[in-house]
Design a protein around this motif. Structure first.
Motif, PDB file in Angstrom:
ATOM      1  N   LYS A   1       0.896  -1.194  -0.054  1.00 32.80           N
ATOM      2  CA  LYS A   1       0.084  -0.254   0.030  1.00 32.80           C
ATOM      3  C   LYS A   1       1.097   1.375  -0.086  1.00 32.80           C
ATOM      4  O   LYS A   1       1.688   1.155   0.330  1.00 32.80           O
ATOM      5  CB  LYS A   1      -0.829  -0.364   0.830  1.00 32.80           C
TER       6      LYS A   1
ATOM      7  N   TYR B   1       5.094   1.828   0.674  1.00 32.76           N
ATOM      8  CA  TYR B   1       6.041   2.850   1.737  1.00 32.76           C
ATOM      9  C   TYR B   1       6.406   3.482   1.385  1.00 32.76           C
ATOM     10  O   TYR B   1       8.531   3.524   1.373  1.00 32.76           O
ATOM     11  CB  TYR B   1       6.591   1.478   2.324  1.00 32.76           C
TER      12      TYR B   1
ATOM     13  N   LEU C   1      -7.389  -3.462   1.300  1.00 29.39           N
ATOM     14  CA  LEU C   1      -7.556  -3.645   2.307  1.00 29.39           C
ATOM     15  C   LEU C   1      -9.047  -2.102   2.626  1.00 29.39           C
ATOM     16  O   LEU C   1      -9.724  -2.029   3.582  1.00 29.39           O
ATOM     17  CB  LEU C   1      -6.568  -2.838   3.297  1.00 29.39           C
TER      18      LEU C   1
ATOM     19  N   HIS D   1      -6.653  -6.258  13.485  1.00 30.61           N
ATOM     20  CA  HIS D   1      -5.222  -6.027  13.302  1.00 30.61           C
ATOM     21  C   HIS D   1      -5.013  -5.593  14.528  1.00 30.61           C
ATOM     22  O   HIS D   1      -5.934  -5.005  15.626  1.00 30.61           O
ATOM     23  CB  HIS D   1      -5.369  -4.537  12.877  1.00 30.61           C
TER      24      HIS D   1
ATOM     25  N   SER E   1       3.984  -6.601  10.630  1.00 32.72           N
ATOM     26  CA  SER E   1       5.759  -6.538  10.671  1.00 32.72           C
ATOM     27  C   SER E   1       5.644  -7.212  12.246  1.00 32.72           C
ATOM     28  O   SER E   1       6.456  -7.740  12.722  1.00 32.72           O
ATOM     29  CB  SER E   1       6.420  -6.179  10.231  1.00 32.72           C
TER      30      SER E   1
ATOM     31  N   ARG F   1       0.542 -10.065   6.883  1.00 35.81           N
ATOM     32  CA  ARG F   1       0.399  -9.091   6.313  1.00 35.81           C
ATOM     33  C   ARG F   1       1.794  -8.273   6.708  1.00 35.81           C
ATOM     34  O   ARG F   1       1.747  -7.560   7.503  1.00 35.81           O
ATOM     35  CB  ARG F   1      -0.475  -8.146   6.734  1.00 35.81           C
TER      36      ARG F   1
ATOM     37  N   GLY G   1       4.364  -5.972   6.388  1.00 33.24           N
ATOM     38  CA  GLY G   1       5.013  -4.878   5.542  1.00 33.24           C
ATOM     39  C   GLY G   1       6.728  -4.035   5.958  1.00 33.24           C
ATOM     40  O   GLY G   1       7.078  -4.279   5.424  1.00 33.24           O
ATOM     41  N   ILE G   2       6.272  -3.179   7.141  1.00 34.27           N
ATOM     42  CA  ILE G   2       7.598  -2.485   7.367  1.00 34.27           C
ATOM     43  C   ILE G   2       8.579  -3.107   7.184  1.00 34.27           C
ATOM     44  O   ILE G   2      10.040  -3.158   7.582  1.00 34.27           O
ATOM     45  CB  ILE G   2       7.337  -1.281   8.854  1.00 34.27           C
TER      46      ILE G   2
ATOM     47  N   TYR H   1       7.532   5.318   8.700  1.00 28.80           N
ATOM     48  CA  TYR H   1       6.380   4.893   8.054  1.00 28.80           C
ATOM     49  C   TYR H   1       6.238   6.574   6.785  1.00 28.80           C
ATOM     50  O   TYR H   1       6.227   6.417   6.035  1.00 28.80           O
ATOM     51  CB  TYR H   1       5.277   4.609   8.293  1.00 28.80           C
TER      52      TYR H   1
HETATM   53  C1  LIG Z   1      -0.329  -1.745   7.233  1.00 33.73           C
HETATM   54  C2  LIG Z   1      -1.488  -2.929   7.712  1.00 33.73           C
HETATM   55  C3  LIG Z   1      -0.265  -3.803   7.899  1.00 33.73           C
HETATM   56  C4  LIG Z   1       0.964  -4.045   7.625  1.00 33.73           C
HETATM   57  O1  LIG Z   1       1.771  -3.178   8.604  1.00 33.73           O
HETATM   58  P1  LIG Z   1       3.327  -2.958   9.350  1.00 33.73           P
HETATM   59  O2  LIG Z   1       3.475  -2.635  10.288  1.00 33.73           O
HETATM   60  O3  LIG Z   1       3.616  -2.247   7.858  1.00 33.73           O
HETATM   61  O4  LIG Z   1       3.940  -4.152   8.309  1.00 33.73           O
HETATM   62  C5  LIG Z   1      -0.196  -5.403   8.511  1.00 33.73           C
HETATM   63  N1  LIG Z   1      -2.224  -5.092   8.243  1.00 33.73           N
HETATM   64  C6  LIG Z   1      -3.181  -3.806   8.102  1.00 33.73           C
HETATM   65  C7  LIG Z   1      -4.771  -3.896   8.385  1.00 33.73           C
HETATM   66  C8  LIG Z   1      -2.643  -2.367   7.824  1.00 33.73           C
HETATM   67  O5  LIG Z   1      -3.013  -1.641   7.212  1.00 33.73           O
END
Ligand SMILES: *Cc1c(COP(=O)(O)O)cnc(C)c1O
Length: 334
Positions: free
Chosen positions: A33, A37, A77, A144, A184, A199, A201-202, A319
């Motif tokens: 997304k 990043y 999402l 989340h 993460s 999921r 991300g970072i 981020y």
């Molecule tokens: C952005 C996002 C993630 C990723 O989070 P990180 O901390 O970057 O790993 C996972 N789940 C949802 C729902 C998110 O919006």
């Protein structure tokens, strides 16, 4: 214009670290997304595919369409659910069930304590009933974690709540559902081999905002930001630089202008304390729309190669610093 270098080796290194924990590439969804990043959506999709990932996570359906050629499955999402075999759509509220297109594949988000998105725990049974009536295909149930990156036990009570969610869903008769809650930070803190889906991300981009006791993996930054020299001049002692003349030369010095500014997404907020670049050069005076000044005459300078450290200097997180980088900045793979 400034430019960005993407270190492929470091990206693959980070992904390998997480694959080591999940034991399979298939349960990792690379989160792409917000222009991956700031790394570049298409470019990071290509690299993810090259590494062998098969799933991705984005915010909008428009982003999903850009990266479809690279993945088997994409989780969206925040967009309306429509019928697309390759995508599943997050239901963030009961109303999303009403607006979803009949026959679309969805993943139900349950609020287990973050109180941002997701249906309430009490609404779970109603939601399962309604989406069945509506003819939606339920692929997953997710939540989340609000504090996975903080030193507290909150992650654990949220996980417990999610276990209750799983029980209710299974008791409703769903058998082939995937359950997921890990970002993460959760993946760094907890075992991952039993998770259906992560999921990520970072962490993939090389950072952990966790307190140091949770720095369980050696991650490496993927992105570095560079700028080109535009012009050089010699300043006499007492001459001042840039808007407002806020920097005053203490001595005779050679100063160059570089092609990065807040118009490129670089933060202007270095007024209280001047920003120091990766090569230990200090930004002199104010950041302009398209330029900064440095005491250097190098053709190219590295502004930052570690967004966590750079973010700290600017009183923000990795981020924010990275997602602000303008999509038009050229990104090249190292
Ligand atoms: C952005 C996002 C993630 C990723 O989070 P990180 O901390 O970057 O790993 C996972 N789940 C949802 C729902 C998110 O919006």
């Amino acid at each position: 214009m400034a430019f960005i270098k993407i270190n492929k080796e470091n990206f693959f290194h980070n992904l390998s670290q997480f694959v080591h924990k999940t034991a399979t590439k298939n349960s990792i969804g690379i989160v792409l997304k917000d222009n991956a990043y700031g790394h570049g959506l298409k470019l990071m999709a290509q690299l993810s595919q090259e590494f062998g990932l098969t799933q991705a996570v984005v915010r909008s359906y428009a982003e999903a369409q850009v990266i479809k050629p690279y993945f088997k499955h994409i989780l969206v999402l925040g967009d309306h659910a429509i019928v697309d075999k390759q995508c599943s759509f997050t239901l963030n509220a009961l109303e999303d069930i009403d607006t979803a297109q009949k026959g679309s594949t969805v993943e139900l988000k349950v609020d287990t304590g973050m109180h941002r998105n997701g249906i309430a725990f009490d609404e779970l049974k109603i939601a399962l009933q309604r989406l069945k009536e509506k003819g939606l295909i339920l692929k997953g149930v997710m939540t989340h974690n609000r504090s996975a990156d903080e030193l507290s036990s909150e992650l654990f009570w949220q996980s417990k709540k999610f276990e209750e969610v799983k029980k209710i869903v299974k008791n409703t008769g769903y058998t082939h559902i995937r359950f997921h809650s890990f970002n993460s930070a959760s993946a760094l803190r907890l075992p991952c081999e039993n998770e259906d889906f992560i999921r990520l991300g970072i962490g993939a981009y090389g950072y952990s905002e966790l307190p140091s006791i949770y720095k369980t993996l050696a991650l490496k930054p993927v992105l570095s930001l560079w700028a080109n020299r535009v012009a050089t001049r010699t300043l006499q002692k007492g001459q001042r630089v840039g808007y407002g003349g806020t920097y005053r030369a203490e001595k005779e010095m050679r100063v160059s202008t570089y092609d990065l500014g807040y118009g490129d997404g670089w933060m202007r907020s270095n007024r209280l304390k001047a920003f120091t670049t990766a090569e230990n050069l200090t930004i002199l005076g104010r950041v302009s729309m398209d330029y900064v000044s440095l005491e250097s005459h190098q053709e190219q300078v590295c502004i930052f190669d570690n967004a966590l450290d750079a973010g700290k200097q600017l009183n923000t997180i990795s981020y924010e610093l990275m997602t602000q980088l303008h999509p038009d900045i050229k990104r090249t793979i190292l």
